[in-house]
Scaffold this active site. Structure first.
Site, PDB file in Angstrom:
ATOM      1  N   CYS A  60      31.143  42.951  38.305  1.00 27.05           N
ATOM      2  CA  CYS A  60      32.193  42.599  37.340  1.00 27.05           C
ATOM      3  C   CYS A  60      32.546  43.776  36.432  1.00 27.05           C
ATOM      4  CB  CYS A  60      31.717  41.425  36.494  1.00 27.05           C
ATOM      5  SG  CYS A  60      32.831  41.006  35.134  1.00 27.05           S
ATOM      6  N   TYR A 191      44.740  42.897  37.913  1.00 25.65           N
ATOM      7  CA  TYR A 191      44.634  41.467  38.199  1.00 25.65           C
ATOM      8  C   TYR A 191      46.017  40.813  38.219  1.00 25.65           C
ATOM      9  CZ  TYR A 191      39.561  41.601  37.707  1.00 25.65           C
ATOM     10  OH  TYR A 191      38.226  41.872  37.897  1.00 25.65           O
TER      11      TYR A 191
END
Length: 343
Positions: A60, A191
């Site tokens: 992450c 994203y």
């Protein structure tokens, strides 16, 4: 924490095709002086060595920045590290890389349990990084933007000798300005490309991403680091996105105009950071690729994980010494090289 702030928070879903990140976090903080006034919504917890565990995942990028900061400041003995595996379902990150699939310090299998131990009806996503109180196994905070700041400002009693100041007071305004722009258009911009629900939303996000990557390329052609003559939190916030760009975002998130390896200033900048203790030795490309290509079934339904690209160039000689400055300010020192990050 006032749970009413959860009710109308934006979701990780498309609105008119545009990806909107949920930006509601548990805004508790761990501080040196719990009696000081603060403007935040959350509770204040006292700095105390051994009381807290940073729950993260190598995969992450939001967690990666906290791992790097902890490492550079030498907080390993004060704040332990729990690492979830690279893949998870919609329910929770899971400690499935540890023996018996349980975090050795807390016995947790799912990170979700730390959230529900404190908030039984917690309605938001289970995110890393999160700081958990050891013993009670209750989540303290998952405020990813504030955790590195507090590691730098509030945990100074436990910093290693020669630890750098990653958030110098004289540079904080500029660091915040650069970090805000990087977050909006680069960290989250990839994203917004990858999860766009319409062609129009994708193209808007794509152009904004590349306008700002070109801005970074130009800026880093004039100076060694993003702010000042040393590494700051601004650089730590950018690194996890840059190092994931060629192996993941370029193809998986359709950000494919140019590779970072093909942009001279960003390439050299990334090489320098990657070769420093705390950056490259906390980067796991296998787990990074597994996370994105397996977890994002809506983007990659086959779950096939690519073998490439070749990333040996990250260890090649860079040219950043053509600028003044050095990674850490005078009086600071590099952390001793080790791999992987100490738990």
């Amino acid at each position: 924490m006032d749970k009413s702030q959860w009710k109308n928070a934006p979701q990780n879903a498309a609105t008119d095709g545009a990806y909107e990140r949920d930006t509601t976090y548990i805004e508790d903080r761990i501080v040196a002086d719990v009696d000081k006034q603060h403007a935040g919504k959350g509770e204040l917890w006292p700095v105390e060595a051994g009381r807290y565990r940073l729950m993260a995942a190598r995969a992450c990028p939001w967690a990666h920045r906290t791992i790097i900061t902890r490492r550079l400041l030498g907080l390993e003995d004060a704040i332990s590290l729990g690492l979830a595996g690279p893949t998870h379902d919609a329910d929770s990150w899971v400690f499935d890389v540890d023996p018996d699939e349980k975090d050795p310090a807390t016995g947790l299998h799912k990170l979700k349990d730390a959230y529900t131990n404190r908030f039984p009806d917690y309605p938001k996503g289970i995110t890393v990084p999160a700081i958990v109180e050891v013993g009670t196994n209750k989540v303290v905070t998952n405020w990813f933007r504030q955790i590195p700041v507090d590691f730098n400002n509030e945990w100074t009693e436990f910093h290693r000798e020669g630890a750098p100041d990653l958030y110098p007071e004289a540079l904080r305004e500029e660091i915040d300005q650069v970090a805000d722009r990087v977050y909006k258009y680069v960290n989250n911009g990839v994203y917004r490309c990858g999860f766009a629900g319409t062609q129009e939303a994708y193209e808007e996000a794509y152009h904004e991403l590349w306008e700002n990557l070109d801005w970074l390329e130009e800026r880093l052609g004039q100076q060694r680091y993003l702010v000042g003559n040393q590494i700051t939190l601004a650089d730590i916030y950018l690194y996890p996105t840059l190092v994931r760009f060629d192996p993941v975002y370029y193809g998986h998130f359709k950000a494919s105009r140019t590779k970072i390896a093909e942009m001279p200033n960003l390439r050299g900048y990334l090489q320098e950071l990657f070769q420093l203790p705390g950056f490259g030795d906390t980067t796991d490309f296998t787990e990074i690729k597994q996370h994105y290509y397996i977890t994002h079934a809506e983007v990659n339904p086959t779950g096939v994980v690519p073998l490439g690209p070749e990333l040996d160039w990250l260890a090649e000689q860079h040219d950043r010494n053509r600028f003044s400055g050095s990674p850490y300010a005078e009086g600071s020192s590099n952390p001793a090289r080790c791999a992987p990050a100490k738990k």
